[in-house]
Design a protein around this motif. Structure first.
Motif, mmCIF file in Angstrom:
data_model
loop_
_atom_site.group_PDB
_atom_site.id
_atom_site.type_symbol
_atom_site.label_atom_id
_atom_site.label_comp_id
_atom_site.label_asym_id
_atom_site.label_seq_id
_atom_site.Cartn_x
_atom_site.Cartn_y
_atom_site.Cartn_z
ATOM 1 N N TYR A 1 5.451 -9.201 7.608
ATOM 2 C CA TYR A 1 5.396 -9.217 6.076
ATOM 3 C C TYR A 1 5.865 -7.834 5.497
ATOM 4 N N SER A 2 6.175 -7.766 4.361
ATOM 5 C CA SER A 2 6.472 -6.459 3.464
ATOM 6 C C SER A 2 5.570 -5.156 3.888
ATOM 7 N N ASN A 3 4.132 -5.589 4.507
ATOM 8 C CA ASN A 3 3.582 -4.230 4.775
ATOM 9 C C ASN A 3 3.548 -3.948 6.201
ATOM 10 N N VAL B 1 10.534 3.952 3.948
ATOM 11 C CA VAL B 1 9.023 3.413 3.932
ATOM 12 C C VAL B 1 8.861 2.928 5.326
ATOM 13 N N PHE B 2 10.056 2.170 5.937
ATOM 14 C CA PHE B 2 9.524 1.530 7.030
ATOM 15 C C PHE B 2 9.665 2.698 8.263
ATOM 16 N N VAL B 3 10.549 3.561 8.198
ATOM 17 C CA VAL B 3 10.362 4.842 9.105
ATOM 18 C C VAL B 3 9.075 5.482 9.189
ATOM 19 N N TYR B 4 8.799 5.588 7.909
ATOM 20 C CA TYR B 4 7.368 6.191 7.753
ATOM 21 C C TYR B 4 6.136 5.232 8.123
ATOM 22 N N LEU B 5 6.449 4.105 8.100
ATOM 23 C CA LEU B 5 5.204 3.000 8.452
ATOM 24 C C LEU B 5 5.062 3.154 9.818
ATOM 25 N N ILE B 6 6.425 3.127 10.729
ATOM 26 C CA ILE B 6 6.152 3.146 12.229
ATOM 27 C C ILE B 6 5.739 4.639 12.593
ATOM 28 N N LEU B 7 5.997 5.669 11.985
ATOM 29 C CA LEU B 7 5.143 6.796 12.356
ATOM 30 C C LEU B 7 3.913 6.691 12.030
ATOM 31 N N MET C 1 0.875 -1.174 -0.100
ATOM 32 C CA MET C 1 -0.052 -0.005 -0.016
ATOM 33 C C MET C 1 0.930 1.295 -0.086
ATOM 34 N N ILE C 2 1.854 1.274 0.923
ATOM 35 C CA ILE C 2 2.749 2.360 1.157
ATOM 36 C C ILE C 2 3.508 2.594 -0.333
ATOM 37 N N HIS C 3 3.808 1.469 -0.818
ATOM 38 C CA HIS C 3 4.855 1.304 -2.114
ATOM 39 C C HIS C 3 3.928 1.995 -3.188
ATOM 40 N N LYS C 4 2.546 1.684 -2.983
ATOM 41 C CA LYS C 4 1.730 2.110 -4.273
ATOM 42 C C LYS C 4 1.740 3.848 -4.083
ATOM 43 N N ILE C 5 1.556 4.234 -2.710
ATOM 44 C CA ILE C 5 1.503 5.702 -2.697
ATOM 45 C C ILE C 5 2.640 6.452 -3.100
ATOM 46 N N MET C 6 3.824 5.799 -2.418
ATOM 47 C CA MET C 6 5.134 6.647 -2.732
ATOM 48 C C MET C 6 6.164 5.678 -3.220
ATOM 49 N N MET D 1 8.429 -0.128 18.529
ATOM 50 C CA MET D 1 8.705 1.090 18.251
ATOM 51 C C MET D 1 10.054 1.200 18.038
ATOM 52 N N ALA D 2 10.760 0.359 17.123
ATOM 53 C CA ALA D 2 11.912 0.598 16.796
ATOM 54 C C ALA D 2 12.330 0.064 15.318
ATOM 55 N N ILE D 3 13.415 0.544 14.945
ATOM 56 C CA ILE D 3 13.753 -0.047 13.524
ATOM 57 C C ILE D 3 13.719 -1.305 13.533
ATOM 58 N N VAL D 4 12.684 -2.265 13.007
ATOM 59 C CA VAL D 4 13.086 -3.496 12.619
ATOM 60 C C VAL D 4 12.753 -3.728 11.125
ATOM 61 N N CYS D 5 13.521 -5.001 10.544
ATOM 62 C CA CYS D 5 13.547 -5.100 9.328
ATOM 63 C C CYS D 5 12.424 -5.996 8.844
ATOM 64 N N GLN D 6 11.571 -5.504 8.041
ATOM 65 C CA GLN D 6 10.329 -6.561 7.798
ATOM 66 C C GLN D 6 10.795 -7.016 6.395
ATOM 67 N N THR D 7 10.292 -8.413 6.169
ATOM 68 C CA THR D 7 10.648 -9.147 5.109
ATOM 69 C C THR D 7 10.044 -8.466 3.752
ATOM 70 N N LYS D 8 10.451 -9.071 2.654
ATOM 71 C CA LYS D 8 9.868 -8.655 1.441
ATOM 72 C C LYS D 8 8.627 -9.366 1.053
ATOM 73 N N VAL D 9 8.057 -10.501 1.903
ATOM 74 C CA VAL D 9 6.993 -11.580 1.743
ATOM 75 C C VAL D 9 5.744 -10.803 1.865
ATOM 76 N N THR D 10 4.887 -10.998 0.820
ATOM 77 C CA THR D 10 3.542 -10.273 0.740
ATOM 78 C C THR D 10 2.666 -11.245 1.675
ATOM 79 N N ARG D 11 1.791 -10.211 2.329
ATOM 80 C CA ARG D 11 0.908 -11.033 3.367
ATOM 81 C C ARG D 11 -0.228 -11.720 2.406
ATOM 82 N N ASN D 12 -0.661 -13.015 2.692
ATOM 83 C CA ASN D 12 -1.771 -13.504 2.261
ATOM 84 C C ASN D 12 -2.762 -12.897 1.853
ATOM 85 N N ALA D 13 -3.445 -12.409 0.614
ATOM 86 C CA ALA D 13 -4.477 -11.555 0.493
ATOM 87 C C ALA D 13 -5.692 -12.172 1.189
#
Lengths: 449, 449
Positions: free
Chosen positions: B313-315, A14-20, A1-6, A39-51
């Motif tokens: 997940y990535s989101n 993106v992740f800092v943005y997500l946390i905010l 979603m975020i990636h679509k917006i920006m 509320m810390a910089i953790v590293c999300q994966t690139k795996v898409t959540r099951n729709a």
């Protein structure tokens, strides 16, 4: 979603943005899951959540109720909360059954009694006992009986077998696991916010005005028809004529019925206790059942599913063989200890003992039914089922639930949790100690009076 | 298929045609499932068989072997067949564990001891004991531990959570349930008949020449990386450096590792017993494990899965919350009796007792390893694992399997059953009584000598 917006943002930005964003949403109560992410910089994966998982609107019903119960108990620490909510058994299991399980356990410490993997489909002796005892004259063979760790697990496994390209129909209201497993499997579309219905699911309204039986003349054909009788939550057992109609519809449409008979042992009148009492049903029906409410095995975990040899896909391939494959690949058999207990339940003496337990709950149901009836309340079920289905016309289920909890300290289940057709109802369970049920009835009389 | 060939045929004609076709194919041995459909006009449904199920080429490995064993025993009714095949435990469970299960069973007959449904995620005490005992200093919290009825079941449930739009990589060879569950979920394409590989699956070759560790420089990124260590079937435990490399690759690619540590308790050297020994792994790895080989619970059915809070997940959505939803919807908790046994296993005394059982199998493995080595056979595993991986260069696995069965009356497992990379190998299990292992070694010496 975020990636679509920006789309041009780098991942870490993106992740800092997500946390905010989480923080903001969380403050507004809009992102409950944000409370779980640190509320810390953790590293999300690139795996898409099951729709499909994204489609869920609510938490699973019973854990939701449990949360509300806990909150209530914190608010009223001295209140004696009585649960007539989750259909959880309370009576001890007869010793003939638990002794068999204890003996089996202890024998696992001996060279003669130790046994590792059993057959994935279950122990032959138990499969045979179910075929003989539960389906005596219905022509069910032991190879058609698959032992499970409970009905809910086998609903998911049956769905896994069917796959995502199935259309499904459910009674409305009904046990949530059918629709929930459909969502997970991708058989549904998004939820329609207005009705709370999921696109692609046929909700077959079952209400007092149609004697709680679907009007098939207005129901489009689906591949699968989930049918629960006695129904959870309405407590209605379908009659022989109704079930014959169900089988006829399935035959005409080439549909498969997934028949849930979890509460069959609570039937008092001559309503069928199995779909296989209906001629021709073996060509169109799977039956899922359980020892949970039959023998108080909710914690022990044991059930079974019948897939008849005669049930075939459109290409002539036997459904049984695909179910067998699912059982061998995704399951490894029920606990051998639970299976020893199940076998004891089906002995003459064991069966008599567990009937005694069922009668306790049936007596509770009678007392509850009398209470609601004597208060002039519109109430269904409670005769062929441990559940009562109580109508509060014009009110919202969750409001009734909250009011009864607040004023009478009684947990029920809001009807809308079983589908949009349950709105305005609550389900009341008779699974509790008799003295708790009597106390609950006294409180209910005050509440309703 | 038939409809594609003859689109204008009516359904009943099609079915008569199908039955005739079945008869013909059956005579030619081409349609084994035709033997299950009756040679009479039965009414197939109009429900299409799940296309994913159609992709399976072979039966599930272990039932296939069981069939061959039965056929052999019919051919040689007097032969004393020794099974070093299916990894099924044979040693009795220590009484400290079975007594706990027996006590729990008997208590279910008392008002104080009776308990119905437990938490779907497992009993808090057991979740805590696993977090504390198995993951002592790895920072795993009890809310991240989900109790299951076995690793195989949770592999399927993890896959159900991920859904069909995932790309997967597996070690080649490896335990078949990863690829099989991928097929069921629709994550794969058709099988490539030539290689036996399924389209869309990355088979990461693990062979003597690469020290049984994948060459990630030639492995395309996938969403999921299944990784089993100590590996079943090769018996290789990945070293700390190798696992650090695995975690680094997952982080770089944004992949999720599904780490199967079912045999961790067989590790003798300083190889990690959990992926969570590797720094940073909590952000990229799920761990699935089991009491089956750890405590002889193959028939009791108990396992667990760890999903760390940090895994996103990535989101940014926590994987843990989707897994929790799957557990609540498609599972209802492991048997409370098995859980009581699991808790006993993790007490100081219990843990010591079950270590004694593991040592029996490890001694068997040592004896088998000595036998193969002394015969000059190329053999791997058997040190950090109950399995030996024996190479017969230039031969076909099923041929070796058949020859050993025919000449030595010993059941093994053909390596190709674990993936195309297993061709030319057999897996030999040390799960058997010591005297049977000694007898098997004597026969193997004759066979190999």
């Amino acid at each position: 979603m975020i990636h679509k917006i920006m789309p041009n943002m780098s991942n870490s930005y993106v992740f800092v943005y997500l946390i905010l964003l989480h923080s903001v949403l969380n403050l507004k109560g809009l992102a409950p899951w944000a409370t779980r992410t640190r509320m810390a910089i953790v590293c999300q994966t690139k795996v898409t959540r099951n729709a499909n998982m994204e489609k869920f609107r609510n938490g699973y019903l019973f854990p939701e109720i449990e949360k509300k119960k806990k909150a209530h108990m914190e608010k009223y620490p001295d209140a004696k909360v009585i649960s007539l909510g989750v259909g959880d058994t309370t009576e001890p299991i007869p010793t003939i059954v638990t002794s068999a399980m204890a003996e089996h356990s202890l024998a696992l410490s001996t060279p003669e009694g130790y046994k590792g993997y059993g057959d994935e489909q279950g122990n032959k002796s138990l499969r045979k006992a179910i075929a003989d005892t539960i389906y005596g004259n219905m022509g069910i063979r032991e190879n058609e009986v698959f032992i499970s760790d409970g009905a809910q697990c086998d609903i998911a496994r049956v769905q896994l077998m069917f796959g995502s390209n199935m259309t499904v129909a459910v009674q409305d209201p009904t046990f949530p696991a059918y629709v929930d497993s459909s969502i997970i499997m991708g058989q549904t579309g998004e939820v329609l916010e207005e009705s709370g219905k999921y696109k692609g699911v046929e909700y077959m309204r079952c209400a007092p005005e149609n004697l709680f039986f679907p009007d098939f003349s207005i129901t489009p054909r689906t591949d699968i028809i989930f049918f629960c009788s006695p129904n959870n939550p309405t407590g209605q057992a379908a009659s022989r004529e109704q079930l014959q109609q169900l089988v006829d519809v399935a035959k005409r449409n080439g549909s498969i019925i997934v028949y849930d008979s979890a509460y069959a042992s609570y039937i008092s009148d001559d309503s069928p206790q199995s779909i296989y009492e209906i001629p021709g049903s073996k060509e169109v029906a799977i039956e899922i059942s359980t020892f949970s409410k039959f023998a108080g095995f909710t914690g022990v975990r044991l059930g079974w599913t019948v897939v008849p040899d005669e049930l075939l896909y459109s290409n002539g391939f036997p459904v049984l063989q695909d179910f067998d494959r699912i059982i061998c690949t995704c399951f490894n058999g029920a606990s051998s200890i639970a299976q020893a207990g199940g076998l004891a339940c089906l002995s003459d003496e064991g069966h008599k003992a567990i009937r005694g337990v069922i009668d306790v709950y049936k007596e509770n149901a009678r007392i509850l039914l009398d209470t609601f009836t004597s208060c002039g309340q519109e109430v269904y079920g409670g005769v062929n089922s441990p559940y009562l289905w109580v109508h509060f016309p014009g009110q919202k289920s969750w409001d009734i639930f909250s009011e009864i909890l607040e004023k009478a300290h009684i947990i029920t289940v809001p009807g809308c949790g079983f589908g949009p057709g349950g709105e305005g109802f609550i389900r009341v369970s008779s699974f509790n100690y008799k003295d708790c049920v009597l106390e609950a009835c006294s409180r209910l009389r005050s509440f309703l009076g």
